[in-house]
Design a protein around this motif. Structure first.
Motif, PDB file in Angstrom:
ATOM      1  N   PRO A   5     122.156  25.567  61.443  1.00 13.96           N
ATOM      2  CA  PRO A   5     123.298  26.494  60.761  1.00 13.96           C
ATOM      3  C   PRO A   5     124.790  25.974  61.616  1.00 13.96           C
ATOM      4  CG  PRO A   5     121.508  27.787  61.868  1.00 13.96           C
ATOM      5  CD  PRO A   5     121.050  26.094  62.200  1.00 13.96           C
ATOM      6  N   ALA A   6     124.697  25.686  62.878  1.00 13.72           N
ATOM      7  CA  ALA A   6     126.274  25.378  63.226  1.00 13.72           C
ATOM      8  C   ALA A   6     126.826  23.935  62.660  1.00 13.72           C
ATOM      9  CB  ALA A   6     126.126  24.891  64.920  1.00 13.72           C
ATOM     10  N   THR A   7     125.935  23.080  62.431  1.00 14.72           N
ATOM     11  CA  THR A   7     126.299  22.084  61.769  1.00 14.72           C
ATOM     12  C   THR A   7     126.666  22.236  60.359  1.00 14.72           C
ATOM     13  OG1 THR A   7     124.621  20.488  62.906  1.00 14.72           O
ATOM     14  CG2 THR A   7     125.414  19.551  60.964  1.00 14.72           C
ATOM     15  N   ILE A   8     126.042  23.109  59.622  1.00 15.54           N
ATOM     16  CA  ILE A   8     126.377  23.442  58.130  1.00 15.54           C
ATOM     17  C   ILE A   8     127.767  24.227  58.143  1.00 15.54           C
ATOM     18  CG2 ILE A   8     125.834  24.730  56.197  1.00 15.54           C
ATOM     19  CD1 ILE A   8     122.788  23.852  56.619  1.00 15.54           C
ATOM     20  N   GLN A   9     128.028  25.075  59.175  1.00 10.79           N
ATOM     21  CA  GLN A   9     129.068  25.955  59.192  1.00 10.79           C
ATOM     22  C   GLN A   9     130.334  24.844  59.281  1.00 10.79           C
ATOM     23  OE1 GLN A   9     129.621  28.793  58.155  1.00 10.79           O
ATOM     24  NE2 GLN A   9     127.658  29.499  57.855  1.00 10.79           N
ATOM     25  N   PHE A  10     129.949  24.002  60.416  1.00  8.59           N
ATOM     26  CA  PHE A  10     131.216  22.909  60.723  1.00  8.59           C
ATOM     27  C   PHE A  10     131.606  22.244  59.321  1.00  8.59           C
ATOM     28  CE2 PHE A  10     132.364  18.731  61.629  1.00  8.59           C
ATOM     29  CZ  PHE A  10     133.472  18.896  62.252  1.00  8.59           C
ATOM     30  N   CYS A  11     130.486  21.704  58.629  1.00  7.93           N
ATOM     31  CA  CYS A  11     130.708  20.928  57.314  1.00  7.93           C
ATOM     32  C   CYS A  11     131.490  21.991  56.122  1.00  7.93           C
ATOM     33  CB  CYS A  11     129.347  20.499  56.908  1.00  7.93           C
ATOM     34  SG  CYS A  11     128.623  19.192  57.956  1.00  7.93           S
ATOM     35  N   LEU A  12     130.949  23.218  56.233  1.00 18.42           N
ATOM     36  CA  LEU A  12     131.477  23.922  55.115  1.00 18.42           C
ATOM     37  C   LEU A  12     133.117  24.195  55.362  1.00 18.42           C
ATOM     38  CD1 LEU A  12     129.035  26.746  54.586  1.00 18.42           C
ATOM     39  CD2 LEU A  12     129.893  25.079  53.023  1.00 18.42           C
ATOM     40  N   GLY A  13     133.348  24.092  56.997  1.00 16.56           N
ATOM     41  CA  GLY A  13     134.895  24.175  57.191  1.00 16.56           C
ATOM     42  C   GLY A  13     135.443  22.954  56.787  1.00 16.56           C
ATOM     43  N   CYS A  14     135.145  21.826  56.975  1.00 17.03           N
ATOM     44  CA  CYS A  14     135.624  20.765  56.541  1.00 17.03           C
ATOM     45  C   CYS A  14     135.557  20.366  55.186  1.00 17.03           C
ATOM     46  CB  CYS A  14     134.819  19.522  56.970  1.00 17.03           C
ATOM     47  SG  CYS A  14     134.738  19.148  58.711  1.00 17.03           S
ATOM     48  N   VAL A  15     134.719  20.952  54.353  1.00 13.62           N
ATOM     49  CA  VAL A  15     134.866  20.888  52.935  1.00 13.62           C
ATOM     50  C   VAL A  15     135.875  21.831  52.338  1.00 13.62           C
ATOM     51  CG1 VAL A  15     133.476  21.728  50.652  1.00 13.62           C
ATOM     52  CG2 VAL A  15     132.243  20.207  52.400  1.00 13.62           C
ATOM     53  N   SER A  16     136.217  22.920  52.942  1.00  9.34           N
ATOM     54  CA  SER A  16     137.107  23.803  52.499  1.00  9.34           C
ATOM     55  C   SER A  16     138.446  23.502  53.045  1.00  9.34           C
ATOM     56  CB  SER A  16     136.598  25.255  52.947  1.00  9.34           C
ATOM     57  OG  SER A  16     135.422  25.702  52.701  1.00  9.34           O
ATOM     58  N   ASP A  17     138.606  22.632  53.837  1.00  8.74           N
ATOM     59  CA  ASP A  17     139.941  22.330  54.420  1.00  8.74           C
ATOM     60  C   ASP A  17     140.670  21.407  53.340  1.00  8.74           C
ATOM     61  OD1 ASP A  17     142.300  21.730  56.102  1.00  8.74           O
ATOM     62  OD2 ASP A  17     141.171  21.540  57.687  1.00  8.74           O
ATOM     63  N   SER A  18     141.663  22.007  52.785  1.00 13.51           N
ATOM     64  CA  SER A  18     142.592  21.152  51.865  1.00 13.51           C
ATOM     65  C   SER A  18     143.403  20.151  52.756  1.00 13.51           C
ATOM     66  CB  SER A  18     143.313  21.938  50.992  1.00 13.51           C
ATOM     67  OG  SER A  18     144.104  22.709  51.464  1.00 13.51           O
ATOM     68  N   ASN A  19     143.562  20.355  54.093  1.00  8.99           N
ATOM     69  CA  ASN A  19     144.467  19.612  54.822  1.00  8.99           C
ATOM     70  C   ASN A  19     143.626  18.232  54.992  1.00  8.99           C
ATOM     71  OD1 ASN A  19     146.584  21.274  54.925  1.00  8.99           O
ATOM     72  ND2 ASN A  19     145.609  22.580  56.542  1.00  8.99           N
ATOM     73  N   LEU A  20     142.514  18.321  54.964  1.00  4.52           N
ATOM     74  CA  LEU A  20     141.610  16.763  55.363  1.00  4.52           C
ATOM     75  C   LEU A  20     141.613  16.145  54.288  1.00  4.52           C
ATOM     76  CD1 LEU A  20     138.414  18.439  57.077  1.00  4.52           C
ATOM     77  CD2 LEU A  20     140.424  17.171  58.260  1.00  4.52           C
ATOM     78  N   GLU A  21     141.622  14.572  54.278  1.00  6.36           N
ATOM     79  CA  GLU A  21     141.407  13.748  53.182  1.00  6.36           C
ATOM     80  C   GLU A  21     140.080  13.950  52.561  1.00  6.36           C
ATOM     81  OE1 GLU A  21     141.335   9.766  54.585  1.00  6.36           O
ATOM     82  OE2 GLU A  21     143.443   9.833  55.894  1.00  6.36           O
ATOM     83  N   MET A  22     140.040  13.836  51.129  1.00  7.85           N
ATOM     84  CA  MET A  22     139.219  13.810  50.339  1.00  7.85           C
ATOM     85  C   MET A  22     137.686  13.123  50.750  1.00  7.85           C
ATOM     86  SD  MET A  22     138.103  15.869  48.015  1.00  7.85           S
ATOM     87  CE  MET A  22     139.293  16.706  47.384  1.00  7.85           C
ATOM     88  N   GLY A  23     138.004  12.071  51.466  1.00 12.66           N
ATOM     89  CA  GLY A  23     136.980  11.316  51.635  1.00 12.66           C
ATOM     90  C   GLY A  23     136.071  12.100  52.870  1.00 12.66           C
ATOM     91  N   VAL A  24     136.923  12.675  53.684  1.00 15.62           N
ATOM     92  CA  VAL A  24     136.312  13.546  54.815  1.00 15.62           C
ATOM     93  C   VAL A  24     135.616  14.639  54.280  1.00 15.62           C
ATOM     94  CG1 VAL A  24     136.977  14.475  56.926  1.00 15.62           C
ATOM     95  CG2 VAL A  24     137.795  12.698  56.416  1.00 15.62           C
ATOM     96  N   ARG A  25     136.045  15.177  53.267  1.00 12.40           N
ATOM     97  CA  ARG A  25     135.689  16.337  52.934  1.00 12.40           C
ATOM     98  C   ARG A  25     134.134  16.060  52.069  1.00 12.40           C
ATOM     99  NH1 ARG A  25     140.305  19.265  49.433  1.00 12.40           N
ATOM    100  NH2 ARG A  25     138.771  20.910  49.562  1.00 12.40           N
ATOM    101  N   ASP A  26     134.436  14.986  51.229  1.00 10.15           N
ATOM    102  CA  ASP A  26     133.250  14.675  50.450  1.00 10.15           C
ATOM    103  C   ASP A  26     132.265  14.137  51.570  1.00 10.15           C
ATOM    104  OD1 ASP A  26     131.880  13.964  48.013  1.00 10.15           O
ATOM    105  OD2 ASP A  26     132.230  11.857  48.667  1.00 10.15           O
ATOM    106  N   SER A  27     132.227  13.314  52.633  1.00 13.50           N
ATOM    107  CA  SER A  27     131.299  13.297  53.659  1.00 13.50           C
ATOM    108  C   SER A  27     130.447  14.463  54.078  1.00 13.50           C
ATOM    109  CB  SER A  27     131.923  12.142  54.719  1.00 13.50           C
ATOM    110  OG  SER A  27     132.280  10.969  54.264  1.00 13.50           O
ATOM    111  N   ALA A  28     131.280  15.588  54.512  1.00 15.77           N
ATOM    112  CA  ALA A  28     130.752  16.854  54.897  1.00 15.77           C
ATOM    113  C   ALA A  28     130.035  17.276  53.849  1.00 15.77           C
ATOM    114  CB  ALA A  28     132.082  17.704  55.185  1.00 15.77           C
ATOM    115  N   ALA A  29     130.256  17.411  52.725  1.00 15.48           N
ATOM    116  CA  ALA A  29     129.383  17.945  51.644  1.00 15.48           C
ATOM    117  C   ALA A  29     128.132  16.942  51.419  1.00 15.48           C
ATOM    118  CB  ALA A  29     130.007  17.561  50.277  1.00 15.48           C
ATOM    119  N   LEU A  30     128.296  15.673  51.728  1.00 13.85           N
ATOM    120  CA  LEU A  30     127.023  14.830  51.747  1.00 13.85           C
ATOM    121  C   LEU A  30     126.129  15.310  52.844  1.00 13.85           C
ATOM    122  CD1 LEU A  30     125.726  12.550  50.456  1.00 13.85           C
ATOM    123  CD2 LEU A  30     127.111  10.822  51.788  1.00 13.85           C
ATOM    124  N   VAL A  31     126.635  15.487  53.935  1.00  9.90           N
ATOM    125  CA  VAL A  31     125.950  16.143  55.021  1.00  9.90           C
ATOM    126  C   VAL A  31     125.238  17.334  54.588  1.00  9.90           C
ATOM    127  CG1 VAL A  31     125.988  16.859  57.517  1.00  9.90           C
ATOM    128  CG2 VAL A  31     127.191  14.826  56.617  1.00  9.90           C
TER     129      VAL A  31
END
Length: 127
Positions: A5-31
């Motif tokens: 749960p903690a890992t997925i919540q962290f990844c959701l935070g990354c996916v939702s953060d428009s300030n991060l590069e799209m590659g980082v967000r895509d990697s979080a979605a892949l996780v």
């Protein structure tokens, strides 16, 4: 499995953060997609976690300025070749970079697709 749960919540935070590069967000979605693939029952049993993942992904699609129609189709490398052969959107050399770059919509659609394929149906279609 305790940290799922903690890992997925962290990844959701990354996916939702428009300030991060799209590659980082895509990697979080892949996780998220990989965790759904490797631990589908554990992922599906946590109703609130699954709900928050699905809600986040739908919000990305809903709030995106790009069209959701065709984003999943165009991001698939196998289908990209079909588009080029048919003289579709991939016909121009300038468009090649667009196919390789993830977008919010393609990222969300790809993750939703993986969840639908990997999670047991009883978790997706609750009675």
């Amino acid at each position: 499995a305790v940290h799922l749960p903690a890992t997925i919540q962290f990844c959701l935070g990354c996916v939702s953060d428009s300030n991060l590069e799209m590659g980082v967000r895509d990697s979080a979605a892949l996780v998220i997609a990989t965790l759904a693939e490797s631990k589908p029952k554990m992922f599906g049993k946590d109703d609130s976690l699954l709900s928050s993942v699905i809600e986040t992904l739908f919000n990305l699609i809903e709030n995106s300025t790009e069209s959701a129609a065709g984003a999943l189709f165009e991001s698939n490398p196998a289908w990209r070749e079909d588009l080029k052969e048919d003289g579709g959107a991939g016909d121009d050399d300038d468009d090649d970079d667009n196919f390789d770059s993830p977008t919010e919509t393609s990222m969300a659609q790809g993750t939703l697709d993986m969840l639908a394929c990997e999670l047991p149906k009883k978790y997706i279609f609750n009675p």
